[in-house]
Design a protein around this motif. Structure first.
Motif, PDB file in Angstrom:
ATOM      1  N   SER A   1      -2.288  35.471  -4.981  1.00 29.91           N
ATOM      2  CA  SER A   1      -1.888  34.282  -4.246  1.00 29.91           C
ATOM      3  C   SER A   1      -1.356  33.219  -5.205  1.00 29.91           C
ATOM      4  O   SER A   1      -1.971  32.927  -6.220  1.00 29.91           O
ATOM      5  N   VAL A   2      -0.207  32.666  -4.877  1.00 34.31           N
ATOM      6  CA  VAL A   2       0.364  31.568  -5.665  1.00 34.31           C
ATOM      7  C   VAL A   2       0.758  30.454  -4.708  1.00 34.31           C
ATOM      8  O   VAL A   2       0.908  30.697  -3.505  1.00 34.31           O
ATOM      9  N   PRO A   3       0.930  29.217  -5.230  1.00 34.31           N
ATOM     10  CA  PRO A   3       1.368  28.136  -4.337  1.00 34.31           C
ATOM     11  C   PRO A   3       2.680  28.532  -3.662  1.00 34.31           C
ATOM     12  O   PRO A   3       3.501  29.224  -4.262  1.00 34.31           O
ATOM     13  N   SER A   4       2.875  28.116  -2.430  1.00 35.06           N
ATOM     14  CA  SER A   4       4.074  28.499  -1.690  1.00 35.06           C
ATOM     15  C   SER A   4       5.336  28.148  -2.470  1.00 35.06           C
ATOM     16  O   SER A   4       5.468  27.050  -3.013  1.00 35.06           O
TER      17      SER A   4
ATOM     18  N   LYS B   1       1.314  27.521   2.930  1.00 28.18           N
ATOM     19  CA  LYS B   1       0.807  26.813   1.760  1.00 28.18           C
ATOM     20  C   LYS B   1       0.747  27.724   0.544  1.00 28.18           C
ATOM     21  O   LYS B   1       0.616  27.285  -0.578  1.00 28.18           O
ATOM     22  N   GLU B   2       0.765  29.023   0.802  1.00 31.18           N
ATOM     23  CA  GLU B   2       0.705  29.942  -0.333  1.00 31.18           C
ATOM     24  C   GLU B   2       1.685  31.088  -0.124  1.00 31.18           C
ATOM     25  O   GLU B   2       2.138  31.340   0.987  1.00 31.18           O
ATOM     26  N   SER B   3       2.028  31.749  -1.226  1.00 33.32           N
ATOM     27  CA  SER B   3       2.848  32.947  -1.165  1.00 33.32           C
ATOM     28  C   SER B   3       2.008  34.069  -1.752  1.00 33.32           C
ATOM     29  O   SER B   3       1.257  33.859  -2.701  1.00 33.32           O
TER      30      SER B   3
END
Lengths: 95, 476
Positions: A88-91, B136-138
Motif C-alpha cells: 500500500s502506498v499513498p494514492s 486514499k491509497e494505491s
C-alpha cells in the motif's frame, strides 16, 4: 550550468519531492558545490577514447529461461505498509 | 483535412521467467509472490538477461521484416512512480536490437516499423475505491514488475483509424503465429499508444497528441476517430490543440487530458552500467530464422493458390494458427477445400463470434464438420438443419449423426416415397394445376411448400421441386 529556482522546481517535480523555502536555498548551494567539484572531470583529456558504458568487460552472459522460486517474505518485511497481499502506498491521485 | 498516425506498441513476451531475473511469470499467482531482490530493486542486486527474451525479440524482428543488429545495448529510463521500485526501467534507447521493418496492409500499403527494442514491464497498480481520484491509497502487485516486453514503434505512415486497427490486428496475428505473445489487448498483453496529428487543407499541421490506455482493437479505431474529430474541430475554429498526452476512457468513449507537455517526464536516459553490450551471432539469427513458421499473409497466399479458395476466406482462416490447422485437417479428412472454407468462415466462426469467444478446435471436431458437410452435400439433411446441428454440437460436443437421428432430420429425397405425396397434393389443387398449364410455372413453389408441410419439413426441397415439375409435365 546555472542552478536556478526553475531548475530546482523541475527537479522537485521529477523526484516527486516538495522542498521548504529554506531547503531550496540549501539545495541550490549543495548542487552548485557538487557541479563545481565535478568540473574536475573536464580537465581530463579524453580525445581519442571511446566512451565507457560499463565496467563489465566480459560479453553479456545470458540466463536460461528457468524459474527459481525465492521466498518473498524478506522483501515484504521491508515494505512500510501491506494491505492483504498488496503493497500500500499513498494514492497517486491524491493532491 | 488529413490525419497522420503512428503507433507505439508494447507486447508481453511469453517466457517462463522475467527479463532480468528468474522469477516465474504467472498471472494467476497471489500478488507479490513472484518477486526477488532484482525485480524489486534491492541494493546490490544485478540483472541477468533471459536468453529466451533475446530469441523472441529476434524472432519478432525477423517476422516484421526488420534488420537485426548484432550489437545492441541497454539503457536506464528514469522516473519515479510506485510501480517501478528501481526508479528506472531497463530499456534499449540508444541501440535497439531491431530496426527498419514493415507490415503490409491488405490495401497493399506499407506501414514502416522504425524500431523494436527489449524492455521490462512495471508492477500493477490497483486502486482501492471505485473512483480512483477519491482513493486514499494505491495498491501494488510487483508480480508483473520485470516481465519482458518488446516495444514496437511505427513510422507515422497511417492516415485512417481503420488502418491503425488493421495494423494492430495484423501485428497480433503475426506475434501469435510466432508464439511470442498472446496478443490479448483486454488483458494488457498487447498495448497500444497512438500518436496523431491533423493537417488542414492549407497544409498546416496541428500539434501532435498522444493517446494512451487503448485496451482493445475496436478502441484503437474509436479513440483515433474521436481524437481526429476533436483536433479537426479545433483547427476549423482556427485554433491548435495542446501538445499533450491524453487517455482513452472506454466508459465515456472520449479522450481526457492526462498531462501537458510541460508536465512530461524528463527520463534522463543513460547507458545501463550493469549490463554489457548484447552481442548476437549471425548463427543465432540464422537459427532463429529457421524456427519461423509460415506467417499469416504467406499462408493466405498459399491457400488461394493451392486450394483455390477465395481471398477473403483465405485471409480470415490464416489469421489464427489453430484455425488454419483445423482447416488443413478438414482437407486431409477429404473435405473439398472450398466447401471447408465456406463452412468454417460462414457457419463455424459465427458461433464463436456470437459468444465473443476465440476459436477452439475442440468445440466442433473436424470429424463432426465433415459429417455435416457430407450429409448436406448428399441432401441427406437440409442446409438449415446442418446449421442447427452444428450449433448443438458446439454447445454439447455431441456427435452430429446422433443429433440428426434423434431430431429426425434426415430428408426424404427418394422418388418412391415422395411421388405419392406429390401426386396427392397436385390432385387436391386442380385450380393451381390449371394455372400451371396456362404457363404460370411459379406455382411449382406452392406445391413444394405443401409437400414440405405434408412431410413436416423432412422432404428435400430441391428433389421435391424437380419431381413436382416431372409429375405436372406427365413425365412420371
Amino acid at each position: 550550468m546555472e542552478i536556478t529556482d526553475e531548475l530546482v522546481e523541475h527537479l522537485e517535480r521529477l523526484s516527486k519531492l516538495k522542498l521548504r523555502e529554506e531547503e531550496i536555498e540549501k539545495m541550490k548551494k549543495d548542487m552548485k558545490e557538487i557541479l563545481e567539484y565535478m568540473k574536475l572531470l573536464d580537465e581530463v583529456d579524453v580525445e581519442g577514447y571511446s566512451p565507457l558504458f560499463t565496467p563489465i568487460e566480459d560479453p553479456m552472459r545470458l540466463r536460461k529461461d528457468e524459474p527459481v522460486t525465492e521466498d518473498p517474505s524478506k522483501i515484504l518485511e521491508l515494505v512500510p505498509r501491506l494491505k492483504g497481499d498488496f503493497i500500500s502506498v499513498p494514492s497517486i491521485y491524491a493532491k | 483535412m488529413k490525419s497522420v498516425i503512428g503507433l507505439e506498441i508494447h507486447a508481453q513476451l511469453l517466457t517462463e521467467t522475467k527479463a532480468f531475473c528468474a522469477c516465474k511469470i504467472d498471472v494467476n499467482a497471489k500478488p507479490n509472490t513472484n518477486i526477488c531482490p532484482v525485480c524489486t530493486g534491492q541494493p546490490g542486486a544485478l540483472p541477468v538477461l533471459n536468453e529466451k527474451v533475446v530469441e523472441f525479440a529476434i524472432k519478432s524482428g525477423l517476422a516484421l521484416n526488420c534488420e537485426i543488429h548484432q550489437r545492441s545495448s541497454f539503457d536506464r529510463k528514469n522516473y519515479f512512480y510506485p510501480d517501478l521500485p528501481k526508479g528506472y526501467q531497463i530499456t534499449q534507447y540508444f541501440h535497439p536490437i531491431a530496426t527498419e521493418g514493415y507490415i503490409n496492409l491488405d490495401s497493399g500499403k506499407k506501414v514502416r516499423i522504425r524500431r523494436i527494442h527489449i524492455e521490462e514491464d512495471a508492477g500493477k497498480m490497483i486502486h482501492s475505491t471505485e473512483n480512483i481520484t477519491e482513493s486514499k491509497e494505491s495498491l501494488i502487485d510487483f508480480n508483473r514488475c520485470g516481465v519482458p516486453l518488446i516495444e514496437i514503434v511505427t513510422e507515422p505512415d497511417m492516415e485512417e483509424p481503420l488502418e491503425a486497427k488493421e495494423f494492430m490486428e495484423k501485428l497480433r496475428d503475426i506475434l501469435r503465429t510466432i508464439d511470442v505473445c498472446s496478443g490479448n489487448m483486454e488483458e494488457g498483453a498487447l498495448r497500444c499508444d497512438a500518436n496523431v496529428s491533423v493537417i488542414d487543407d492549407n497544409g498546416r499541421s496541428s500539434s501532435r497528441v498522444e493517446v494512451k490506455n487503448i485496451n482493445s482493437f475496436r478502441y484503437v479505431q474509436y479513440a483515433l476517430e474521436y481524437e481526429i474529430d476533436r483536433i479537426s474541430k479545433s483547427l476549423k475554429e482556427g485554433k491548435d490543440v495542446k501538445h499533450e498526452t491524453r487517455g482513452w476512457d472506454f466508459v465515456t468513449r472520449t479522450t481526457v487530458s492526462l498531462r501537458s507537455k510541460e508536465e512530461e517526464n524528463d527520463y534522463r536516459y543513460f547507458p545501463e552500467p550493469d549490463l554489457p553490450i548484447l552481442e548476437v551471432s549471425k548463427d543465432l539469427i540464422e537459427q532463429v530464422k529457421k524456427t519461423l513458421p509460415e506467417l499469416p499473409d504467406q499462408k493466405a497466399e498459399r491457400y488461394v493458390k493451392t486450394f483455390g479458395i477465395s481471398d477473403y476466406n483465405a485471409k480470415i482462416i490464416s489469421k489464427d494458427r489453430d484455425l488454419a490447422n483445423y482447416f488443413e485437417s478438414t482437407i486431409s479428412a477429404g473435405v473439398d477445400p472450398k466447401d471447408g472454407a465456406n463452412w468454417i468462415v460462414n457457419d463455424l466462426l459465427s458461433l464463436f463470434n456470437a459468444d465473443s469467444a476465440e476459436f477452439d478446435p475442440g468445440k466442433v471436431s473436424v470429424d463432426a464438420l465433415k459429417i455435416l458437410i457430407d450429409y448436406t452435400n448428399s441432401s441427406k439433411i437440409s442446409r438449415l438443419s446442418a446449421k442447427e446441428v452444428m450449433s448443438e454440437v458446439y454447445k454439447s460436443g455431441r456427435n452430429p449423426a446422433d443429433i440428426i437421428k434423434e431430431r429426425n432430420l434426415i430428408q426424404v429425397s427418394d422418388e418412391e416415397s415422395l411421388i405419392p405425396i406429390i401426386k396427392k397434393v397436385i390432385e387436391g389443387n386442380p385450380a393451381v394445376v390449371d394455372q400451371y398449364r396456362k404457363g404460370k410455372t411459379s406455382v411449382v413453389g406452392f406445391f413444394v411448400g405443401n409437400v414440405m408441410k405434408e412431410t413436416k419439413g423432412k422432404a428435400d426441397p430441391k428433389a421435391v421441386g424437380e419431381l413436382v415439375k416431372k409429375v405436372l409435365d406427365g413425365k412420371v
